[in-house]
Motif scaffolding. Structure first.
Motif, PDB file in Angstrom:
ATOM      1  N   GLN A 111      14.443  21.221  38.870  1.00 31.60           N
ATOM      2  CA  GLN A 111      15.130  21.576  37.631  1.00 31.60           C
ATOM      3  C   GLN A 111      14.595  22.874  37.041  1.00 31.60           C
ATOM      4  O   GLN A 111      15.303  23.570  36.308  1.00 31.60           O
ATOM      5  CB  GLN A 111      14.999  20.439  36.625  1.00 31.60           C
ATOM      6  N   ALA A 112      13.341  23.207  37.367  1.00 30.74           N
ATOM      7  CA  ALA A 112      12.745  24.458  36.889  1.00 30.74           C
ATOM      8  C   ALA A 112      13.157  25.649  37.747  1.00 30.74           C
ATOM      9  O   ALA A 112      12.719  26.773  37.494  1.00 30.74           O
ATOM     10  CB  ALA A 112      11.228  24.342  36.856  1.00 30.74           C
ATOM     11  N   GLY A 113      13.976  25.391  38.771  1.00 29.60           N
ATOM     12  CA  GLY A 113      14.494  26.477  39.591  1.00 29.60           C
ATOM     13  C   GLY A 113      13.698  26.794  40.832  1.00 29.60           C
ATOM     14  O   GLY A 113      13.926  27.825  41.467  1.00 29.60           O
ATOM     15  N   LEU A 114      12.778  25.900  41.212  1.00 27.82           N
ATOM     16  CA  LEU A 114      11.961  26.149  42.389  1.00 27.82           C
ATOM     17  C   LEU A 114      12.566  25.548  43.655  1.00 27.82           C
ATOM     18  O   LEU A 114      11.986  25.662  44.734  1.00 27.82           O
ATOM     19  CB  LEU A 114      10.544  25.609  42.177  1.00 27.82           C
ATOM     20  N   GLY A 115      13.715  24.896  43.540  1.00 22.70           N
ATOM     21  CA  GLY A 115      14.423  24.390  44.714  1.00 22.70           C
ATOM     22  C   GLY A 115      13.853  23.091  45.240  1.00 22.70           C
ATOM     23  O   GLY A 115      12.763  22.653  44.855  1.00 22.70           O
ATOM     24  N   ALA A 116      14.621  22.484  46.135  1.00 20.32           N
ATOM     25  CA  ALA A 116      14.166  21.242  46.775  1.00 20.32           C
ATOM     26  C   ALA A 116      13.113  21.576  47.821  1.00 20.32           C
ATOM     27  O   ALA A 116      13.179  22.614  48.472  1.00 20.32           O
ATOM     28  CB  ALA A 116      15.344  20.519  47.416  1.00 20.32           C
ATOM     29  N   PHE A 117      12.137  20.696  47.977  1.00 18.72           N
ATOM     30  CA  PHE A 117      11.091  20.932  48.971  1.00 18.72           C
ATOM     31  C   PHE A 117      10.465  19.610  49.359  1.00 18.72           C
ATOM     32  O   PHE A 117      10.591  18.607  48.664  1.00 18.72           O
ATOM     33  CB  PHE A 117      10.016  21.877  48.437  1.00 18.72           C
ATOM     34  N   SER A 118       9.795  19.619  50.474  1.00 21.14           N
ATOM     35  CA  SER A 118       9.018  18.459  50.916  1.00 21.14           C
ATOM     36  C   SER A 118       7.566  18.894  51.001  1.00 21.14           C
ATOM     37  O   SER A 118       7.260  20.086  51.026  1.00 21.14           O
ATOM     38  CB  SER A 118       9.510  17.970  52.285  1.00 21.14           C
ATOM     39  N   GLY A 119       6.681  17.954  51.049  1.00 18.78           N
ATOM     40  CA  GLY A 119       5.266  18.292  51.104  1.00 18.78           C
ATOM     41  C   GLY A 119       4.597  18.070  49.763  1.00 18.78           C
ATOM     42  O   GLY A 119       5.070  17.308  48.923  1.00 18.78           O
ATOM     43  N   HIS A 120       3.486  18.753  49.535  1.00 20.53           N
ATOM     44  CA  HIS A 120       2.692  18.576  48.321  1.00 20.53           C
ATOM     45  C   HIS A 120       3.237  19.452  47.200  1.00 20.53           C
ATOM     46  O   HIS A 120       3.739  20.550  47.442  1.00 20.53           O
ATOM     47  CB  HIS A 120       1.229  18.920  48.595  1.00 20.53           C
ATOM     48  N   VAL A 121       3.108  18.974  45.961  1.00 19.80           N
ATOM     49  CA  VAL A 121       3.651  19.737  44.843  1.00 19.80           C
ATOM     50  C   VAL A 121       2.996  21.106  44.721  1.00 19.80           C
ATOM     51  O   VAL A 121       3.636  22.073  44.308  1.00 19.80           O
ATOM     52  CB  VAL A 121       3.509  18.959  43.512  1.00 19.80           C
TER      53      VAL A 121
ATOM     54  N   LEU B 132       3.775  32.197  38.488  1.00 18.34           N
ATOM     55  CA  LEU B 132       5.027  31.665  37.977  1.00 18.34           C
ATOM     56  C   LEU B 132       5.377  32.323  36.642  1.00 18.34           C
ATOM     57  O   LEU B 132       4.506  32.522  35.797  1.00 18.34           O
ATOM     58  CB  LEU B 132       4.934  30.150  37.788  1.00 18.34           C
ATOM     59  N   PRO B 133       6.653  32.667  36.437  1.00 16.83           N
ATOM     60  CA  PRO B 133       7.074  33.227  35.144  1.00 16.83           C
ATOM     61  C   PRO B 133       6.785  32.264  34.008  1.00 16.83           C
ATOM     62  O   PRO B 133       6.802  31.037  34.192  1.00 16.83           O
ATOM     63  CB  PRO B 133       8.588  33.436  35.332  1.00 16.83           C
TER      64      PRO B 133
END
Length: 238
Positions: free
Chosen positions: A154-164, A172-173
């Motif tokens: 939701q913050a615009g970083l896209g879907a991803f797998s793995g560790h946060v 980050l802005p």
């Protein structure tokens, strides 16, 4: 207990928690700045310490001095904080539903300060730098549990797998960090409110202390398991 001395001497922590709980109940209609400030206070005090409340780094150093193996030190840290939140949940739950308006902000502040410090200490023992803003953000995301990936998306970083922490690459802005903290805060505080309302509402005075302790320990265990997953050991190349 250091955390109770801190709460008694640091009224803004409880006040910001109380306001953030109100805003979290309102959802998107709430004041995001209030919720963000609460998250920032949990983060900074939990990781850096204040008054008699030791920092995450100091807790990690103490555990490391007693155990040569990192996993044994982590187990010690988790056990220490389980005892802490159990005592806190018991104390704030003693009055049951009748004392909820006063006890709930105290319980939320006490729980998340200890949870933040525990996750920070686990990250430190796994080799992470707690002065790195990305690590500090990853610590707070860990408190949001399974919803952490939704927050990042939701913050615009896209879907991803793995560790946060893998998603927190580069600087980050400020706007992105604010959106992340807002998401963390609303989820943390809404979950805390629902958990505490369920526990206090079903309990009678005195018995509420036992219920509060059990609920807090159970949630802290889930957070500890998430921290172990999200912060794998850092391998330093010689």
């Amino acid at each position: 207990m250091g955390v109770w001395n801190l709460i008694r001497r640091d009224e803004p922590t409880v006040d910001s928690t109380r306001e953030a709980l109100r805003e979290a109940r309102r959802g998107d209609r709430g004041d995001a700045n209030v919720v963000t400030r609460a998250v920032e206070r949990f983060r900074d005090i939990g990781l850096d310490g204040k008054f008699t409340f030791a920092s995450a780094g100091r807790i990690a150093s103490r555990a490391r001095s007693r155990h040569r193996r990192p996993e044994q030190a982590i187990a010690r840290v988790v056990a220490q904080h389980q005892r802490g939140v159990a005592a806190g949940g018991f104390i704030t739950g003693l009055g049951g539903f009748l004392t909820l308006p006063v006890a709930l902000p105290l319980n939320v502040a006490e729980f998340y300060l200890q949870a933040t410090r525990m996750v920070g200490a686990i990250a430190k023992l796994r080799g992470y730098d707690l002065d790195d803003d990305r690590v500090r953000t990853a610590v707070m995301l860990t408190l949001a549990g399974d919803e952490s990936r939704d927050i990042l998306q939701q913050a615009g970083l896209g879907a991803f797998s793995g560790h946060v922490s893998d998603a927190l690459v580069g600087k980050l802005p400020a706007g992105t960090l604010m959106m992340i903290n807002k998401g963390i805060g609303f989820r943390m505080l809404r979950q805390a409110g629902e958990r505490s309302l369920a526990g206090f509402g079903k309990a009678v005075p005195a018995l509420g202390g036992v219920v509060g302790a059990v609920i807090d320990v159970r949630q802290l265990r889930r957070i500890a398991a998430a921290a172990r997953r999200e912060f794998p050991e850092v391998i330093h190349v010689q």
